[in-house]
Structures are given as structure tokens and as C-alpha cells.
Scaffold this motif. Structure first.
Motif, PDB file in Angstrom:
ATOM      1  N   PRO A 135       1.028  -1.122  -0.027  1.00 28.08           N
ATOM      2  CA  PRO A 135       0.003  -0.073   0.075  1.00 28.08           C
ATOM      3  C   PRO A 135       0.662   1.052  -0.066  1.00 28.08           C
ATOM      4  N   VAL A 136       1.871   1.086   0.757  1.00 27.40           N
ATOM      5  CA  VAL A 136       2.877   2.394   0.787  1.00 27.40           C
ATOM      6  C   VAL A 136       3.458   2.790  -0.700  1.00 27.40           C
ATOM      7  N   ARG A 137       3.998   1.621  -1.347  1.00 28.78           N
ATOM      8  CA  ARG A 137       4.464   1.916  -2.685  1.00 28.78           C
ATOM      9  C   ARG A 137       3.508   2.435  -3.512  1.00 28.78           C
ATOM     10  N   GLU A 138       2.130   1.763  -3.605  1.00 33.14           N
ATOM     11  CA  GLU A 138       1.248   2.077  -4.417  1.00 33.14           C
ATOM     12  C   GLU A 138       0.852   3.589  -4.210  1.00 33.14           C
ATOM     13  N   ALA A 139       0.964   4.077  -2.943  1.00 33.90           N
ATOM     14  CA  ALA A 139       0.610   5.421  -2.689  1.00 33.90           C
ATOM     15  C   ALA A 139       1.502   6.441  -3.009  1.00 33.90           C
ATOM     16  N   LEU A 140       2.797   6.135  -2.926  1.00 33.27           N
ATOM     17  CA  LEU A 140       3.957   6.679  -3.458  1.00 33.27           C
ATOM     18  C   LEU A 140       3.930   7.140  -4.929  1.00 33.27           C
ATOM     19  N   LEU A 141       3.459   5.909  -5.645  1.00 35.43           N
ATOM     20  CA  LEU A 141       3.311   5.945  -7.142  1.00 35.43           C
ATOM     21  C   LEU A 141       2.172   7.223  -7.484  1.00 35.43           C
ATOM     22  N   ARG A 142       1.258   6.991  -6.595  1.00 32.99           N
ATOM     23  CA  ARG A 142       0.165   8.315  -6.933  1.00 32.99           C
ATOM     24  C   ARG A 142       0.629   9.481  -6.480  1.00 32.99           C
ATOM     25  N   LEU A 143       1.361   9.708  -5.375  1.00 25.41           N
ATOM     26  CA  LEU A 143       1.681  10.971  -4.998  1.00 25.41           C
ATOM     27  C   LEU A 143       2.914  11.461  -6.050  1.00 25.41           C
ATOM     28  N   ARG A 144       3.640  10.608  -6.649  1.00 25.22           N
ATOM     29  CA  ARG A 144       4.495  11.003  -7.689  1.00 25.22           C
ATOM     30  C   ARG A 144       3.845  11.574  -8.815  1.00 25.22           C
ATOM     31  N   ARG A 145       2.770  10.957  -9.425  1.00 18.32           N
ATOM     32  CA  ARG A 145       1.774  11.345 -10.256  1.00 18.32           C
ATOM     33  C   ARG A 145       1.082  12.546 -10.142  1.00 18.32           C
ATOM     34  N   ASP A 146       1.000  12.923  -8.891  1.00 16.55           N
ATOM     35  CA  ASP A 146       0.189  14.197  -8.329  1.00 16.55           C
ATOM     36  C   ASP A 146       1.546  15.349  -8.355  1.00 16.55           C
ATOM     37  N   GLY A 147       2.624  14.778  -8.487  1.00 16.60           N
ATOM     38  CA  GLY A 147       3.700  15.856  -8.316  1.00 16.60           C
ATOM     39  C   GLY A 147       4.083  16.548  -6.944  1.00 16.60           C
ATOM     40  N   LEU A 148       3.849  15.417  -5.957  1.00 15.39           N
ATOM     41  CA  LEU A 148       4.066  15.953  -4.685  1.00 15.39           C
ATOM     42  C   LEU A 148       5.351  15.455  -4.065  1.00 15.39           C
ATOM     43  N   ILE A 149       5.939  14.123  -4.899  1.00 18.75           N
ATOM     44  CA  ILE A 149       7.190  13.782  -4.534  1.00 18.75           C
ATOM     45  C   ILE A 149       7.861  13.351  -5.967  1.00 18.75           C
ATOM     46  N   TYR A 150       9.159  13.140  -5.646  1.00 22.37           N
ATOM     47  CA  TYR A 150       9.857  12.992  -7.345  1.00 22.37           C
ATOM     48  C   TYR A 150      11.116  12.217  -6.643  1.00 22.37           C
ATOM     49  N   THR A 151      11.850  11.239  -7.793  1.00 21.42           N
ATOM     50  CA  THR A 151      12.847  10.517  -7.677  1.00 21.42           C
ATOM     51  C   THR A 151      14.030  11.008  -8.444  1.00 21.42           C
ATOM     52  N   ILE A 152      15.301  11.063  -7.962  1.00 16.46           N
ATOM     53  CA  ILE A 152      16.261  11.180  -8.601  1.00 16.46           C
ATOM     54  C   ILE A 152      17.452   9.989  -8.392  1.00 16.46           C
ATOM     55  N   PRO A 153      17.511   9.346  -9.782  1.00 14.18           N
ATOM     56  CA  PRO A 153      17.969   8.180  -9.879  1.00 14.18           C
ATOM     57  C   PRO A 153      19.389   8.087  -8.816  1.00 14.18           C
ATOM     58  N   GLN A 154      19.653   6.871  -8.243  1.00 13.81           N
ATOM     59  CA  GLN A 154      20.903   7.078  -7.329  1.00 13.81           C
ATOM     60  C   GLN A 154      21.117   7.999  -6.373  1.00 13.81           C
ATOM     61  N   SER A 155      19.884   8.759  -6.299  1.00 15.31           N
ATOM     62  CA  SER A 155      20.029   9.676  -4.942  1.00 15.31           C
ATOM     63  C   SER A 155      18.793   9.592  -4.006  1.00 15.31           C
ATOM     64  N   GLY A 156      17.771   9.182  -4.718  1.00 15.06           N
ATOM     65  CA  GLY A 156      16.459   8.931  -3.592  1.00 15.06           C
ATOM     66  C   GLY A 156      15.113   9.683  -3.926  1.00 15.06           C
ATOM     67  N   THR A 157      14.421   9.574  -3.114  1.00 15.61           N
ATOM     68  CA  THR A 157      12.830  10.126  -3.267  1.00 15.61           C
ATOM     69  C   THR A 157      12.759  11.376  -2.329  1.00 15.61           C
ATOM     70  N   PHE A 158      12.274  12.450  -2.741  1.00 16.84           N
ATOM     71  CA  PHE A 158      12.254  13.635  -2.232  1.00 16.84           C
ATOM     72  C   PHE A 158      10.871  14.159  -2.382  1.00 16.84           C
ATOM     73  N   VAL A 159      10.380  15.011  -1.278  1.00 16.16           N
ATOM     74  CA  VAL A 159       9.236  15.797  -1.207  1.00 16.16           C
ATOM     75  C   VAL A 159       9.514  17.068  -2.228  1.00 16.16           C
ATOM     76  N   THR A 160       8.559  17.340  -2.875  1.00 13.24           N
ATOM     77  CA  THR A 160       8.531  18.463  -3.813  1.00 13.24           C
ATOM     78  C   THR A 160       8.415  19.514  -2.947  1.00 13.24           C
ATOM     79  N   LYS A 161       9.049  20.689  -3.444  1.00 15.23           N
ATOM     80  CA  LYS A 161       8.813  22.017  -2.865  1.00 15.23           C
ATOM     81  C   LYS A 161       7.436  22.784  -3.442  1.00 15.23           C
ATOM     82  N   ILE A 162       6.784  23.638  -2.492  1.00 19.24           N
ATOM     83  CA  ILE A 162       5.863  24.147  -2.865  1.00 19.24           C
ATOM     84  C   ILE A 162       5.917  25.009  -4.135  1.00 19.24           C
ATOM     85  N   ASP A 163       5.014  24.835  -5.153  1.00 14.94           N
ATOM     86  CA  ASP A 163       5.066  25.532  -6.276  1.00 14.94           C
ATOM     87  C   ASP A 163       4.088  26.662  -6.241  1.00 14.94           C
TER      88      ASP A 163
END
Length: 226
Positions: A46-74
Motif C-alpha cells: 500500500p505504501v508503494r502504490e501510494a507513493l506512485l500516486r503521489l509521484r503522479r500528483d507531483g508531490l514527490i519525485y525521484t532522482i536516480p541513485q539519490s533517492g525520493t524527495f518531497v517536492t517544494k511548494i510550487d
């Protein structure tokens, strides 16, 4: 996906987005699936699926070899969301002020009472929730609950900004409360033009306080004015 898994995914999504909104996961913070699983006491799927949805929503993003981050406020998205909400809500309260059956407005009065209590105690998380309940009342009164639900999908960046505003002690909470009282008074007295003007002033407050928030938390924003 069975109903149980769907419910767990929805639960994970709501909890994570709530933590992003409340800046428990701060803009720019590195997060990991394992730490979130531990934090939420939920399983990997459930956490993995939720993170995929949040990535689609633009609230998190992933940098290869660095990790996943919370987006800054647009900031641009927050300003545009405020524009949409102001224009919709002005029509909503105008309609509410022309509605004879205002039984639901007791919920707005209760929300204001709760805001006064939470302001006195410095509980800005609960203050924010009562703020949302106040505004939601007018959508319910005018049979526009679906519009309110839709707004939540576009309001995320604006709400993240609003949450930071409450975290700044020098920006008075009582200003918000008094503006709410003015809106409700105009609606209850069936004065649509006054209600419309009061909502416009209330939701325009973002522009008046923008620099105070940006100066206090510059590292939390993208698209800052130069």
C-alpha cells in the motif's frame, strides 16, 4: 486489487499527503519507502502504490541513485489555485446568502468557535481543520459538495502555503476568525453582495501576506519571485 488492498492504499495515500500538507514531511526532504512504512505502520504494497500516486500528483519525485524527495511548494500553482478557489467560492457564498434554508450554517458557527479555542491554545493543525470545515459548510449548504471535493485535488499547493501561514506567529490568527465571522454574518442575513466582497478579501489575504511567508521559509518554495 481487492477492496482490502484498495482501502490500505487509500489510507496510506491520505496519511502521507496529510504529512506533506502539515509539513511533517517538509519540502525538499528526502524520504524512503521503508521509513514511511515504519512511520505509518503499513505494509510495503500500500505504501508503494501510494507513493506512485503521489509521484503522479507531483508531490514527490525521484532522482536516480539519490533517492525520493518531497517536492517544494510550487508558488505559481498555489497562486493559480487561490484564483480558482476565490472565484468559485464567491459564487458559492453568493448563492448561500440567497438560500432560505440555512440549517447547515450552524456547522460554520461551530467551526468558528473551534477556531477561537484552537487559536487560544496555539493548535494550528486543529485550527486549519476547523478552517476547512467552515468553508466546506457553504458548499454543502448550496448542494455543491462535489465541487468542494474537486477543489481538494487542485488546492494542494495553496493549502501547503496556508499551513505555513499558520505556523508564523506574527501573522494573527484572529484576522482569519474575524473575516469568517463577517462572511457568515453576511450569509445569515441574506446579503449576497457583502458575502461576496468578504470572501474576496479573505482569500486575497494570501497576496497581502505572501512576502512574510516566503521570507520565513524561502527554502520551501519553487518559482520564487526575483
Amino acid at each position: 486489487m481487492n477492496e482490502s488492498n484498495f482501502n490500505l492504499q487509500s489510507q496510506a495515500y491520505k496519511q502521507i499527503i496529510g504529512k506533506i500538507l502539515r509539513n511533517e514531511y517538509i519540502p525538499g526532504q528526502k524520504i524512503s519507502q521503508k521509513s514511511i512504512e515504519k512511520d505509518l505502520q503499513l505494509g510495503r504494497t500500500p505504501v508503494r502504490e501510494a507513493l506512485l500516486r503521489l509521484r503522479r500528483d507531483g508531490l514527490i519525485y525521484t532522482i536516480p541513485q539519490s533517492g525520493t524527495f518531497v517536492t517544494k511548494i510550487d508558488l505559481d500553482a498555489a497562486i493559480n489555485a487561490r484564483f480558482i478557489r476565490e472565484n468559485l467560492e464567491r459564487k458559492i457564498v453568493y448563492e448561500a446568502a440567497n438560500t432560505e434554508d440555512n440549517l447547515l450554517l450552524s456547522q460554520a458557527r461551530d467551526a468558528i468557535a473551534l477556531q477561537e479555542k484552537y487559536a487560544a491554545n496555539g493548535e494550528y493543525n486543529k485550527f486549519f481543520e476547523a478552517d476547512e470545515e467552515f468553508h466546506k459548510t457553504f458548499y454543502l449548504t448550496t448542494n455543491h459538495a462535489q465541487v468542494w471535493d474537486w477543489l481538494q485535488t487542485v488546492n494542494t499547493q495553496f493549502n501547503r502555503f496556508r499551513w505555513l501561514r499558520l505556523a508564523i506567529s506574527e501573522l494573527p490568527w484572529n484576522t482569519l476568525i474575524e473575516q469568517h465571522k463577517e462572511i457568515l454574518d453576511a450569509v445569515e442575513n441574506h446579503e449576497p453582495e457583502r458575502a461576496d466582497a468578504a470572501v474576496a478579501r479573505h482569500l486575497h489575504l494570501m497576496f497581502e501576506e505572501e512576502m512574510t511567508v516566503l521570507t520565513s521559509f524561502p527554502e520551501y518554495f519553487d518559482n520564487l519571485p526575483e
